[in-house]
Design a protein around this motif. Structure first.
Motif, PDB file in Angstrom:
ATOM      1  N   VAL A 432       0.853  -1.186   0.000  1.00  0.00           N
ATOM      2  CA  VAL A 432       0.000   0.000   0.000  1.00  0.00           C
ATOM      3  C   VAL A 432       0.888   1.234   0.000  1.00  0.00           C
ATOM      4  O   VAL A 432       1.745   1.398   0.873  1.00  0.00           O
ATOM      5  CB  VAL A 432      -0.929   0.010   1.224  1.00  0.00           C
ATOM      6  CG1 VAL A 432      -1.790   1.275   1.237  1.00  0.00           C
ATOM      7  CG2 VAL A 432      -1.790  -1.229   1.234  1.00  0.00           C
ATOM      8  N   GLY A 433       0.709   2.079  -0.995  1.00  0.00           N
ATOM      9  CA  GLY A 433       1.517   3.286  -1.093  1.00  0.00           C
ATOM     10  C   GLY A 433       1.040   4.378  -0.164  1.00  0.00           C
ATOM     11  O   GLY A 433       0.072   4.223   0.591  1.00  0.00           O
ATOM     12  N   GLU A 434       1.708   5.504  -0.224  1.00  0.00           N
ATOM     13  CA  GLU A 434       1.320   6.654   0.588  1.00  0.00           C
ATOM     14  C   GLU A 434       0.015   7.242   0.072  1.00  0.00           C
ATOM     15  O   GLU A 434      -0.345   7.091  -1.086  1.00  0.00           O
ATOM     16  CB  GLU A 434       2.423   7.722   0.535  1.00  0.00           C
ATOM     17  CG  GLU A 434       3.758   7.243   1.092  1.00  0.00           C
ATOM     18  CD  GLU A 434       3.672   6.935   2.583  1.00  0.00           C
ATOM     19  OE1 GLU A 434       2.867   7.595   3.286  1.00  0.00           O
ATOM     20  OE2 GLU A 434       4.388   6.032   3.037  1.00  0.00           O
ATOM     21  N   ARG A 435      -0.681   7.916   0.940  1.00  0.00           N
ATOM     22  CA  ARG A 435      -1.930   8.554   0.547  1.00  0.00           C
ATOM     23  C   ARG A 435      -1.662   9.649  -0.488  1.00  0.00           C
ATOM     24  O   ARG A 435      -0.665  10.360  -0.411  1.00  0.00           O
ATOM     25  CB  ARG A 435      -2.620   9.178   1.753  1.00  0.00           C
ATOM     26  CG  ARG A 435      -3.086   8.176   2.783  1.00  0.00           C
ATOM     27  CD  ARG A 435      -3.832   8.896   3.888  1.00  0.00           C
ATOM     28  NE  ARG A 435      -4.183   7.974   4.965  1.00  0.00           N
ATOM     29  CZ  ARG A 435      -4.828   8.337   6.064  1.00  0.00           C
ATOM     30  NH1 ARG A 435      -5.185   9.604   6.217  1.00  0.00           N
ATOM     31  NH2 ARG A 435      -5.119   7.462   6.993  1.00  0.00           N
ATOM     32  N   ALA A 436      -2.566   9.754  -1.431  1.00  0.00           N
ATOM     33  CA  ALA A 436      -2.426  10.801  -2.434  1.00  0.00           C
ATOM     34  C   ALA A 436      -2.644  12.162  -1.784  1.00  0.00           C
ATOM     35  O   ALA A 436      -3.506  12.326  -0.924  1.00  0.00           O
ATOM     36  CB  ALA A 436      -3.427  10.586  -3.550  1.00  0.00           C
ATOM     37  N   THR A 437      -1.853  13.119  -2.184  1.00  0.00           N
ATOM     38  CA  THR A 437      -1.965  14.466  -1.618  1.00  0.00           C
ATOM     39  C   THR A 437      -2.521  15.466  -2.621  1.00  0.00           C
ATOM     40  O   THR A 437      -2.878  16.578  -2.252  1.00  0.00           O
ATOM     41  CB  THR A 437      -0.592  14.952  -1.140  1.00  0.00           C
ATOM     42  OG1 THR A 437       0.325  14.919  -2.245  1.00  0.00           O
ATOM     43  CG2 THR A 437      -0.070  14.065  -0.023  1.00  0.00           C
ATOM     44  N   THR A 438      -2.580  15.073  -3.901  1.00  0.00           N
ATOM     45  CA  THR A 438      -3.105  15.985  -4.916  1.00  0.00           C
ATOM     46  C   THR A 438      -4.596  15.730  -5.113  1.00  0.00           C
ATOM     47  O   THR A 438      -5.061  14.591  -5.005  1.00  0.00           O
ATOM     48  CB  THR A 438      -2.378  15.789  -6.254  1.00  0.00           C
ATOM     49  OG1 THR A 438      -2.514  14.422  -6.662  1.00  0.00           O
ATOM     50  CG2 THR A 438      -0.900  16.128  -6.108  1.00  0.00           C
ATOM     51  N   PRO A 439      -5.365  16.762  -5.390  1.00  0.00           N
ATOM     52  CA  PRO A 439      -6.803  16.559  -5.603  1.00  0.00           C
ATOM     53  C   PRO A 439      -7.075  15.840  -6.912  1.00  0.00           C
ATOM     54  O   PRO A 439      -6.265  15.850  -7.838  1.00  0.00           O
ATOM     55  CB  PRO A 439      -7.353  17.990  -5.620  1.00  0.00           C
ATOM     56  CG  PRO A 439      -6.198  18.833  -6.054  1.00  0.00           C
ATOM     57  CD  PRO A 439      -4.974  18.168  -5.497  1.00  0.00           C
ATOM     58  N   LEU A 440      -8.231  15.196  -6.970  1.00  0.00           N
ATOM     59  CA  LEU A 440      -8.684  14.527  -8.178  1.00  0.00           C
ATOM     60  C   LEU A 440      -9.641  15.485  -8.886  1.00  0.00           C
ATOM     61  O   LEU A 440     -10.647  15.908  -8.319  1.00  0.00           O
ATOM     62  CB  LEU A 440      -9.408  13.230  -7.828  1.00  0.00           C
ATOM     63  CG  LEU A 440      -9.951  12.407  -8.994  1.00  0.00           C
ATOM     64  CD1 LEU A 440      -8.816  11.854  -9.827  1.00  0.00           C
ATOM     65  CD2 LEU A 440     -10.828  11.271  -8.476  1.00  0.00           C
ATOM     66  N   CYS A 441      -9.334  15.854 -10.122  1.00  0.00           N
ATOM     67  CA  CYS A 441     -10.180  16.798 -10.833  1.00  0.00           C
ATOM     68  C   CYS A 441     -10.554  16.235 -12.193  1.00  0.00           C
ATOM     69  O   CYS A 441      -9.876  15.360 -12.738  1.00  0.00           O
ATOM     70  CB  CYS A 441      -9.486  18.151 -10.984  1.00  0.00           C
ATOM     71  SG  CYS A 441      -7.929  18.084 -11.897  1.00  0.00           S
ATOM     72  N   GLY A 442     -11.642  16.724 -12.730  1.00  0.00           N
ATOM     73  CA  GLY A 442     -12.094  16.244 -14.024  1.00  0.00           C
ATOM     74  C   GLY A 442     -13.396  16.898 -14.406  1.00  0.00           C
ATOM     75  O   GLY A 442     -13.780  17.951 -13.874  1.00  0.00           O
ATOM     76  N   VAL A 443     -14.118  16.263 -15.326  1.00  0.00           N
ATOM     77  CA  VAL A 443     -15.379  16.785 -15.813  1.00  0.00           C
ATOM     78  C   VAL A 443     -16.339  15.620 -16.029  1.00  0.00           C
ATOM     79  O   VAL A 443     -15.921  14.521 -16.398  1.00  0.00           O
ATOM     80  CB  VAL A 443     -15.180  17.584 -17.127  1.00  0.00           C
ATOM     81  CG1 VAL A 443     -14.686  16.683 -18.238  1.00  0.00           C
ATOM     82  CG2 VAL A 443     -16.466  18.283 -17.558  1.00  0.00           C
ATOM     83  N   VAL A 444     -17.625  15.840 -15.771  1.00  0.00           N
ATOM     84  CA  VAL A 444     -18.666  14.847 -16.013  1.00  0.00           C
ATOM     85  C   VAL A 444     -19.438  15.281 -17.254  1.00  0.00           C
ATOM     86  O   VAL A 444     -19.946  16.413 -17.313  1.00  0.00           O
ATOM     87  CB  VAL A 444     -19.615  14.722 -14.806  1.00  0.00           C
ATOM     88  CG1 VAL A 444     -20.738  13.730 -15.107  1.00  0.00           C
ATOM     89  CG2 VAL A 444     -18.840  14.285 -13.565  1.00  0.00           C
ATOM     90  N   VAL A 445     -19.513  14.387 -18.256  1.00  0.00           N
ATOM     91  CA  VAL A 445     -20.230  14.685 -19.494  1.00  0.00           C
ATOM     92  C   VAL A 445     -21.191  13.544 -19.790  1.00  0.00           C
ATOM     93  O   VAL A 445     -21.041  12.440 -19.283  1.00  0.00           O
ATOM     94  CB  VAL A 445     -19.256  14.873 -20.685  1.00  0.00           C
ATOM     95  CG1 VAL A 445     -18.333  16.042 -20.445  1.00  0.00           C
ATOM     96  CG2 VAL A 445     -18.460  13.599 -20.944  1.00  0.00           C
ATOM     97  N   ARG A 520     -12.102  12.380 -17.440  1.00  0.00           N
ATOM     98  CA  ARG A 520     -13.391  12.648 -18.084  1.00  0.00           C
ATOM     99  C   ARG A 520     -14.321  11.491 -17.744  1.00  0.00           C
ATOM    100  O   ARG A 520     -14.074  10.349 -18.136  1.00  0.00           O
ATOM    101  CB  ARG A 520     -13.175  12.771 -19.597  1.00  0.00           C
ATOM    102  CG  ARG A 520     -14.382  13.276 -20.387  1.00  0.00           C
ATOM    103  CD  ARG A 520     -13.977  13.389 -21.859  1.00  0.00           C
ATOM    104  NE  ARG A 520     -15.030  13.889 -22.720  1.00  0.00           N
ATOM    105  CZ  ARG A 520     -15.242  15.162 -23.015  1.00  0.00           C
ATOM    106  NH1 ARG A 520     -14.447  16.086 -22.471  1.00  0.00           N
ATOM    107  NH2 ARG A 520     -16.211  15.538 -23.815  1.00  0.00           N
ATOM    108  N   LEU A 521     -15.379  11.759 -17.003  1.00  0.00           N
ATOM    109  CA  LEU A 521     -16.325  10.740 -16.580  1.00  0.00           C
ATOM    110  C   LEU A 521     -17.566  10.845 -17.462  1.00  0.00           C
ATOM    111  O   LEU A 521     -18.231  11.887 -17.474  1.00  0.00           O
ATOM    112  CB  LEU A 521     -16.714  10.923 -15.115  1.00  0.00           C
ATOM    113  CG  LEU A 521     -15.555  11.008 -14.108  1.00  0.00           C
ATOM    114  CD1 LEU A 521     -16.102  11.179 -12.708  1.00  0.00           C
ATOM    115  CD2 LEU A 521     -14.674   9.778 -14.197  1.00  0.00           C
TER     116      LEU A 521
END
Length: 600
Positions: A432-445, A520-521
């Protein structure tokens, strides 16, 4: 589009179509819709495509029926309650005016005398008409093909056809009556495109003597009479327009599905008893001599594998043994092999064991392709999940000798892991790696590339995989903006995202292992939402896609149901049995079903 429940009607009271419940609701409770699609966007997100034309509305209406109906609201746009003088025309499907037709309000309150008659060119004028009221032909000579709605300062068109009665019998090739056959009158929208005819269908069922009757049908040469029955081949013919009362429809029985037979042998070569042979939802146990006879459902899709499952042995998946040309299925001989396990341990970056982690198979083998992964072959042999012990070790039984996607999370849902492992790898070590520190961003289409505003996007709540319920963590969710974009802090356990909104089909989408770039979701929009109550389960309409597979019905709120935009037909269930299919209109045309009384 707002929803208004209609009052009772003297001509035809609205009722029915949000019976889009029973079987399809069972499907949505047992199958998680995998309608979401994940796409990576390595560069800036592309501008969304232009909005597509509106999707069809759904209206259900019915004549007096000898069984309980379902009351659902009209989906015509709501208009403020006021009275206006409406101008309009009564026309045939070819657009020509029809004179001398009495016109009135469909839902007429007691004592209301609101009525007028079309003139020589079909034109009419009606004073003090309530805005939003539906106008129909109140004339026994004419059947309303497309009602019209009173709008403010907008001329209206009412489409009619001569009313006829069609009655007769449905029999088989030997002259025996066929009960519960579904008969539908289809008026293709293209036949009356100039007059604005929508995809209207008239519907009835044959009784125990095979008798049927349409008491109010349109006399249109462009119409088609379709007869369907689950165990017979369908019949389609031009719609008779001379009010026949002795029409005979002969249905040819489908060839009986011959059973799948075979013999199961154990790892030692001896006949194996109590092994489970299954195809789809049908299953049977092998006898003491190892033989089995499996009766396969007639509507099971071609290509469905035959699974043979036995405790202590590897599961076996065989190609569909049905030739598909009417010949008997191939005789199966199955040799079982000793069971194998998928085992390993979960550790942190310092190789310290991580106990109490839940481990699941992220891609178990579905019993029926395209129907979701929760009815799986591995699940038939036991829970396709495990919990790590004090040493961080786990063992999952009943697996195939192939690679699996492993998903795991800690007992608090704070951290997650996804990896690929195979039984051939021996005991695997998953770090198990370290927790992600960057936000998850994207768009819903949506399917047309249009952004979906106001959609909830959040981490799936750990633990909901077993039940198949869509649920998200309350502390890890956000809402898309007007451009469909979102930003979600990562906690490390976000193996899946749940996307939900009033306008889309809820779905779960796997988060990519590397989520540095915007994602892109893609989701599927619902059609207009119907609101109603169950009506005894006599009829149910289940949406299906172009391949004929049932689609899930959403329940954004109790008593509220929506149809996916991928709907291409409605599967009609009569007393719980799939009686036939009604095609869904194309090109954004509204859809209306009119139920006729059964012949009794």
């Amino acid at each position: 589009m707002s929803l208004r429940p209609p009052p009772a009607s003297s001509y035809t009271h609205l009722g029915l179509l949000c019976t889009v419940l029973t079987l399809a609701l069972l499907a949505v409770l047992t199958i998680v819709p995998s309608v979401g699609e994940l796409e990576f966007a390595p560069q800036a997100l592309a501008a969304p495509a232009a909005a597509a034309p509106g999707t069809p509305a759904v209206v259900a209406s019915g004549l007096a029926h000898d069984r309980e109906l379902v009351a659902v609201p009209s989906l015509f746009p709501a208009i403020e309650a006021t009275s206006v003088t409406v101008q309009g025309r009564v026309v045939a499907v070819d657009g020509q005016g029809v004179p001398g037709v009495a016109i009135g309000r469909e839902q007429s309150p007691p004592g209301e005398t609101l009525m007028t008659t079309s003139g020589s060119d079909g034109a009419f004028s009606l004073s003090n008409a309530p805005a939003g009221a539906r106008l129909v032909a109140c004339d026994e000579r004419w059947e309303t093909v497309a009602p019209t709605v009173v709008r403010l300062a907008v001329p209206v068109i009412l489409v009619v056809a001569p009313r006829i009665t069609i009655a007769g019998l449905v029999i088989d090739a030997d002259g025996r009556p066929v009960a519960d056959a579904m008969l539908s009158i289809v008026i293709p929208a293209a036949a009356g495109r100039a007059a604005g005819v929508r995809g209207t269908q008239w519907l009835t069922f044959s009784d125990r003597d095979g008798a049927f009757e349409f008491t109010a049908a349109p006399g249109l040469a462009q119409g088609r009479l379709c007869t369907q029955h689950p165990s017979h081949r369908s019949d389609e013919r031009p719609l008779p327009i001379a009010s026949p009362r002795g029409l005979v429809v002969t249905l040819v029985a489908e060839p009986r599905q011959q059973p799948v037979c075979g013999t199961v042998f154990g790892p030692d070569g001896a006949p194996f008893a109590n092994a489970t042979a299954c195809m789809g939802e049908a299953f049977v146990a092998s006898g003491a001599d190892g033989t089995f006879t499996l009766v396969v459902p007639p509507r099971l899709p071609a290509g469905t594998p035959l699974f043979v499952l036995a405790e202590g042995c590897q599961p076996v998946a065989l190609p569909d043994p049905r030739p598909g040309d009417g010949r008997a299925p191939l005789l199966q001989t199955v040799q079982l092999q000793p069971a194998i396990v998928l085992s390993g341990r979960i550790v942190d970056a310092a190789l310290a064991p991580l106990p109490h982690w839940t481990v699941v198979l992220g891609d178990p083998t579905p019993l029926v392709s395209g129907r979701g992964s929760y009815a799986s072959a591995e699940g038939r042999l036991g829970a396709a999940r495990a919990v790590t012990d004090a040493a961080g070790q786990f063992v999952i039984q009943g697996v195939f000798p192939r690679s699996y996607q492993i998903e795991a999370w800690d007992e608090h849902g704070q951290r997650g892991l996804r990896a690929v492992a195979s039984p051939n790898d021996g005991r695997v070590t998953l770090v198990v790696g370290e927790r992600a520190t960057t936000p998850l961003c994207g768009v819903v289409v949506d399917d047309d590339g249009r952004p979906v505003a106001g959609a909830l996007v959040g981490e799936e709540r750990p633990g909901c995989l077993a039940s198949g319920a869509l649920a998200m963590r309350f502390d890890q969710r956000t809402t898309t903006g007007s451009d469909g974009r979102f930003e979600l802090p990562l906690r490390g356990a976000a193996l899946h995202l749940v996307v939900d909104a009033d306008t889309i089909v809820p779905c779960r989408i796997a988060v990519p292992a590397t989520a540095a770039a915007p994602i892109r979701l893609r989701v599927t929009r619902r059609r207009d939402v119907l609101v109603g109550e169950a009506g005894g389960g006599v009829l149910a309409f289940a949406p299906a896609d172009a391949a004929g597979l049932l689609l899930p019905i959403c329940e954004p709120a109790p008593g509220t149901f929506g149809l996916p935009t991928t709907t291409r037909s409605l599967v009609v269930h009569h007393h719980g049995v799939a009686a036939g299919v009604l095609p869904w209109p194309t090109g954004g045309d509204p859809f209306e079903v009119r139920l006729q009384p059964t012949a009794r």
